[in-house]
Design a protein around this motif. Structure first.
Motif, PDB file in Angstrom:
ATOM      1  N   SER A   9       0.812  -1.222   0.000  1.00  0.00           N
ATOM      2  CA  SER A   9       0.000   0.000   0.000  1.00  0.00           C
ATOM      3  C   SER A   9       0.843   1.269   0.000  1.00  0.00           C
ATOM      4  O   SER A   9       0.387   2.323  -0.403  1.00  0.00           O
ATOM      5  N   ARG A  10       2.096   1.190   0.463  1.00  0.00           N
ATOM      6  CA  ARG A  10       2.948   2.382   0.478  1.00  0.00           C
ATOM      7  C   ARG A  10       3.536   2.582  -0.919  1.00  0.00           C
ATOM      8  O   ARG A  10       4.172   1.688  -1.470  1.00  0.00           O
ATOM      9  N   ARG A  11       3.321   3.767  -1.461  1.00  0.00           N
ATOM     10  CA  ARG A  11       3.707   4.023  -2.847  1.00  0.00           C
ATOM     11  C   ARG A  11       4.829   5.070  -2.914  1.00  0.00           C
ATOM     12  O   ARG A  11       4.743   6.123  -2.269  1.00  0.00           O
ATOM     13  N   VAL A  12       5.847   4.780  -3.716  1.00  0.00           N
ATOM     14  CA  VAL A  12       6.947   5.718  -3.893  1.00  0.00           C
ATOM     15  C   VAL A  12       7.255   5.848  -5.382  1.00  0.00           C
ATOM     16  O   VAL A  12       7.245   4.869  -6.123  1.00  0.00           O
ATOM     17  N   LEU A  13       7.520   7.080  -5.798  1.00  0.00           N
ATOM     18  CA  LEU A  13       7.888   7.380  -7.177  1.00  0.00           C
ATOM     19  C   LEU A  13       9.378   7.724  -7.211  1.00  0.00           C
ATOM     20  O   LEU A  13       9.841   8.555  -6.426  1.00  0.00           O
ATOM     21  N   ILE A  14      10.126   7.081  -8.093  1.00  0.00           N
ATOM     22  CA  ILE A  14      11.560   7.348  -8.237  1.00  0.00           C
ATOM     23  C   ILE A  14      11.793   7.979  -9.602  1.00  0.00           C
ATOM     24  O   ILE A  14      11.529   7.356 -10.636  1.00  0.00           O
ATOM     25  N   THR A  15      12.286   9.218  -9.648  1.00  0.00           N
ATOM     26  CA  THR A  15      12.700   9.795 -10.928  1.00  0.00           C
ATOM     27  C   THR A  15      14.158   9.410 -11.186  1.00  0.00           C
ATOM     28  O   THR A  15      14.921   9.149 -10.261  1.00  0.00           O
ATOM     29  N   GLY A  16      14.509   9.351 -12.458  1.00  0.00           N
ATOM     30  CA  GLY A  16      15.873   8.943 -12.785  1.00  0.00           C
ATOM     31  C   GLY A  16      16.151   7.509 -12.392  1.00  0.00           C
ATOM     32  O   GLY A  16      17.279   7.141 -12.057  1.00  0.00           O
ATOM     33  N   ALA A  17      15.115   6.650 -12.452  1.00  0.00           N
ATOM     34  CA  ALA A  17      15.252   5.265 -11.993  1.00  0.00           C
ATOM     35  C   ALA A  17      16.141   4.429 -12.903  1.00  0.00           C
ATOM     36  O   ALA A  17      16.520   3.317 -12.545  1.00  0.00           O
ATOM     37  N   THR A  18      16.463   4.957 -14.084  1.00  0.00           N
ATOM     38  CA  THR A  18      17.369   4.235 -14.980  1.00  0.00           C
ATOM     39  C   THR A  18      18.829   4.538 -14.669  1.00  0.00           C
ATOM     40  O   THR A  18      19.722   3.860 -15.174  1.00  0.00           O
ATOM     41  N   GLY A  19      19.092   5.553 -13.860  1.00  0.00           N
ATOM     42  CA  GLY A  19      20.461   5.971 -13.576  1.00  0.00           C
ATOM     43  C   GLY A  19      21.103   5.162 -12.462  1.00  0.00           C
ATOM     44  O   GLY A  19      20.470   4.325 -11.814  1.00  0.00           O
ATOM     45  N   LEU A  20      22.367   5.436 -12.212  1.00  0.00           N
ATOM     46  CA  LEU A  20      23.152   4.677 -11.236  1.00  0.00           C
ATOM     47  C   LEU A  20      22.519   4.703  -9.847  1.00  0.00           C
ATOM     48  O   LEU A  20      22.295   3.656  -9.232  1.00  0.00           O
ATOM     49  N   LEU A  21      22.204   5.897  -9.341  1.00  0.00           N
ATOM     50  CA  LEU A  21      21.572   5.993  -8.026  1.00  0.00           C
ATOM     51  C   LEU A  21      20.125   5.543  -8.075  1.00  0.00           C
ATOM     52  O   LEU A  21      19.652   4.811  -7.206  1.00  0.00           O
ATOM     53  N   GLY A  22      19.406   5.972  -9.097  1.00  0.00           N
ATOM     54  CA  GLY A  22      17.978   5.656  -9.196  1.00  0.00           C
ATOM     55  C   GLY A  22      17.692   4.164  -9.192  1.00  0.00           C
ATOM     56  O   GLY A  22      16.739   3.709  -8.552  1.00  0.00           O
TER      57      GLY A  22
END
Length: 334
Positions: free
Chosen positions: A28-41
């Protein structure tokens, strides 16, 4: 609480194809990651996913098929995605982080590092999502370390200036957001050029020719898996305590020049280092970089947040797939 989604799987049976409907439990906990294709993401995406979060990762040029395609400069698309997904948290990893590229492409770098961050801050505030904006130790000039969260920024290059301006517009438009400043990062790279640390590995491995290495500027190489853990811990503490916000620092604790980083890489893989040459002259004509932007991390440590992987351990985990000597790789890791 968790929700359920209907998913369909195709099962191939001799003579026919059967489509099976399954109930899949969705956290149920939702998180959005920008730059998820990058090293940190990529690392942040995995960390949340492995800890029972429903994770939506966004990317641009490398997005599909694993991640959602999103142009962060398209304000309408960003708004639509956030309104639809309604994340509890957003970790904003996307940025133009290469100082030399920022100097040569200032307008496009500013649009991403500042403009897109400002818009994201507004949209996060609109849905009540906790936003973590990933910033940099390059907001400091490196002349008077260590730097605390309230130390006076003075970036030496345009990259540092865009990241500092990104911090300002995020906090102006979302007073519940967090800024997480980190130094040079390394980790499970897709190619050696993806990190300013790992890019040196070829020079370390090819010992038949000497390689000049800067032995002046001080760096604190930091493992992306440690930063990802910090992002998760910070987010989960924030959901329990809304007063957790503002500026934070996280960094590896091992201080090294590029020359010392290269020697540590050689040591980690039992490679020779006599061909590496320490250069203590000021670099000429290069984009200016801070001499020692050491970050004080006691604020996060006081919250019980943090993880540090020893450099030799992290670099071995990251670089063994790039070893030229395959025999060594097989005997050590298989």
């Amino acid at each position: 609480m968790e929700g359920r989604e209907k998913q369909f799987k195709i099962r191939f049976i001799p003579g026919w194809v059967e489509i099976v409907q399954e109930d899949v439990v969705v956290p149920s906990r939702r998180v959005l990651i920008t730059g998820a294709t990058g090293l940190l993401g990529r690392s942040v995406y995995n960390e949340f996913k492995e800890n029972d979060w429903h994770v939506l990762g966004c990317g641009f040029s490398r997005a599909r098929p694993r991640f959602e395609y999103l142009n962060l400069l398209d304000a309408a698309a960003v708004k639509a995605l956030i309104q639809d997904f309604k994340p509890h948290a957003i970790v904003h990893c996307a940025a133009e982080r290469r100082p030399d590229i920022v100097e040569n492409q200032p307008e496009s770098a500013s649009m991403l590092n500042v403009g897109a961050s400002e818009n994201l801050a507004k949209e996060a505030a609109e849905v009540g999502a906790f936003l973590i904006y990933i910033s940099s130790d390059y907001v400091f000039d490196g002349t008077n370390p260590p730097y605390h969260e309230d130390s006076l920024p003075n970036p030496l290059n345009l990259y540092g200036k865009t990241k500092l301006e990104g911090e300002r517009v995020v906090l102006q438009n979302n007073d519940g957001a967090a800024i997480l400043r980190v130094p040079v990062l390394y980790g499970d790279v897709e190619k050696l050029e993806e990190s300013a640390v790992t890019i040196m590995f070829d020079k370390v491995q090819y010992s038949n020719k000497s390689a000049n290495m800067d032995h002046l500027q001080q760096r604190f190489p930091t493992y992306v898996k440690d930063v990802a853990r910090v992002c998760l811990q910070l987010t989960e503490k924030r959901l329990q305590n809304p007063t957790i916000k503002g500026i934070f620092h996280w960094s590896g604790s091992e201080q090294m020049t590029k020359y010392e980083i290269a020697c540590a890489m050689a040591d980690a893989f039992n490679l020779p280092s006599s061909h590496l040459r320490a250069i203590t002259d000021e670099p000429v004509g290069a984009t200016p970089r801070p001499w020692n932007p050491k970050l004080d991390c006691s604020k996060l440590e006081a919250l019980g947040i943090g993880q540090r992987t020893p450099f030799r351990v992290g670099i071995r985990e990251s670089l063994w797939p790039f070893l030229v000597d395959k025999r060594w790789r097989q005997t050590v890791f298989h």
